[in-house]
Motif scaffolding. Structure first.
Motif, PDB file in Angstrom:
ATOM      1  N   THR A  78       0.826  -1.210   0.000  1.00 41.13           N
ATOM      2  CA  THR A  78       0.000   0.000   0.000  1.00 41.13           C
ATOM      3  C   THR A  78       0.861   1.261   0.000  1.00 41.13           C
ATOM      4  OG1 THR A  78      -1.774  -1.175   1.147  1.00 41.13           O
ATOM      5  CG2 THR A  78      -1.832   1.234   1.242  1.00 41.13           C
ATOM      6  N   LEU A  81       2.578   1.633  -3.449  1.00 40.04           N
ATOM      7  CA  LEU A  81       1.642   2.068  -4.491  1.00 40.04           C
ATOM      8  C   LEU A  81       1.244   3.524  -4.292  1.00 40.04           C
ATOM      9  CD1 LEU A  81      -0.646  -1.077  -4.823  1.00 40.04           C
ATOM     10  CD2 LEU A  81       1.021  -0.230  -6.490  1.00 40.04           C
ATOM     11  N   ASP A  82       1.019   3.919  -3.042  1.00 41.64           N
ATOM     12  CA  ASP A  82       0.704   5.325  -2.754  1.00 41.64           C
ATOM     13  C   ASP A  82       1.853   6.230  -3.202  1.00 41.64           C
ATOM     14  OD1 ASP A  82      -1.740   4.643  -1.693  1.00 41.64           O
ATOM     15  OD2 ASP A  82      -1.128   4.891   0.409  1.00 41.64           O
ATOM     16  N   GLU A  84       4.039   5.646  -5.578  1.00 38.26           N
ATOM     17  CA  GLU A  84       4.044   5.696  -7.040  1.00 38.26           C
ATOM     18  C   GLU A  84       2.940   6.617  -7.564  1.00 38.26           C
ATOM     19  OE1 GLU A  84       6.310   3.957  -9.471  1.00 38.26           O
ATOM     20  OE2 GLU A  84       7.235   4.491  -7.577  1.00 38.26           O
ATOM     21  N   ARG A  85       1.765   6.553  -6.955  1.00 38.81           N
ATOM     22  CA  ARG A  85       0.655   7.416  -7.387  1.00 38.81           C
ATOM     23  C   ARG A  85       0.991   8.887  -7.156  1.00 38.81           C
ATOM     24  NH1 ARG A  85      -2.762   3.415  -4.375  1.00 38.81           N
ATOM     25  NH2 ARG A  85      -3.265   1.865  -5.945  1.00 38.81           N
ATOM     26  N   LYS A  86       1.596   9.193  -6.010  1.00 38.50           N
ATOM     27  CA  LYS A  86       1.978  10.579  -5.715  1.00 38.50           C
ATOM     28  C   LYS A  86       3.016  11.067  -6.714  1.00 38.50           C
ATOM     29  CE  LYS A  86       1.029  10.412  -0.788  1.00 38.50           C
ATOM     30  NZ  LYS A  86       1.620  10.201   0.532  1.00 38.50           N
ATOM     31  N   LYS A  88       3.403  10.065  -9.776  1.00 38.50           N
ATOM     32  CA  LYS A  88       2.747  10.299 -11.063  1.00 38.50           C
ATOM     33  C   LYS A  88       1.935  11.583 -11.017  1.00 38.50           C
ATOM     34  CE  LYS A  88       2.512   5.566 -12.677  1.00 38.50           C
ATOM     35  NZ  LYS A  88       1.690   4.398 -12.906  1.00 38.50           N
ATOM     36  N   ARG A  89       1.212  11.779  -9.928  1.00 39.29           N
ATOM     37  CA  ARG A  89       0.383  12.985  -9.815  1.00 39.29           C
ATOM     38  C   ARG A  89       1.230  14.234  -9.864  1.00 39.29           C
ATOM     39  NH1 ARG A  89      -2.830  10.340  -6.003  1.00 39.29           N
ATOM     40  NH2 ARG A  89      -1.689  11.259  -4.277  1.00 39.29           N
ATOM     41  N   GLU A 138      -1.989  -2.298 -12.737  1.00 43.09           N
ATOM     42  CA  GLU A 138      -1.507  -2.309 -11.358  1.00 43.09           C
ATOM     43  C   GLU A 138      -1.794  -3.616 -10.612  1.00 43.09           C
ATOM     44  OE1 GLU A 138      -3.134   0.090  -7.737  1.00 43.09           O
ATOM     45  OE2 GLU A 138      -1.631   1.332  -8.740  1.00 43.09           O
TER      46      GLU A 138
END
Length: 185
Positions: A78, A81-82, A84-86, A88-89, A138
């Motif tokens: 978790t 993945l968080d 990686e998302r940050k 990308k954002r 994902e």
């Protein structure tokens, strides 16, 4: 299992030795899981530390319904993945370079890194494999990494991903088919 229950109970009581034992026992597993997802040794080290901080802070929420290692995998996955998302954002591509190919698909080129869970004769093969893995959706990517790189059973993956065993089997089947297509092209 009794010794794990005792260890968790000691940690809930604030026992520093119990926490050190958990870190010593699981630090490589947590680091490798983070590294498999974020592809950066520095980020993986930071995330692994964050995982153990969260374990220490939220051990009281651990009910013992799964193994401690499963809970740790879930937290590591978790957090990674968080992260990686940050990334990308915020469009920070410090470790991932995206290039638009001729077919306007985004091709991800992971940096040259050594992953302890992957032993291949040539770094080029590792780069090709990881480039293909990171093109997977994902859920397929996480299931594949947990199964093939981390060596988790379908049961453990289903607990980590909080899904059913048939769903894990389906994710892995689709991941293998997609990897085959990616590697053939």
């Amino acid at each position: 299992m009794a010794s794990e229950d005792i260890l968790v109970e000691q940690l809930k009581q604030g026992d520093g030795a119990a926490f050190k034992h958990i870190v010593d026992t699981y630090q490589n597993m947590v680091y490798n899981t983070c590294l498999s997802i974020v592809k950066s040794q520095e980020d993986a080290e930071d995330l692994a530390q964050d995982v153990f901080v969260q374990v220490y802070q939220s051990i009281h929420s651990f009910k013992g319904e799964s193994k401690l290692s499963t809970w740790l995998y879930r937290i590591a996955t978790t957090k990674s993945l968080d992260h990686e998302r940050k990334k990308k954002r915020k469009k920070r591509f410090g470790f991932v370079k995206s290039i638009f190919g001729e077919d306007a698909q985004v091709e991800v080129n992971p940096p040259d890194f050594h992953h302890p869970g992957v032993i291949l004769d040539k770094k080029e093969n590792a780069a090709i494999l990881f480039r293909a893995i990171y093109q997977l959706p994902e859920n397929q990517r996480i299931a594949f990494i947990l199964s093939k790189i981390e060596g988790q059973s379908y049961q453990e993956i289903s607990e980590i991903m909080q899904t059913t065993i048939p769903a894990v089997e389906s994710l892995l089947h689709r991941a293998k088919n997609n990897l085959k297509k990616i590697l053939e092209s």
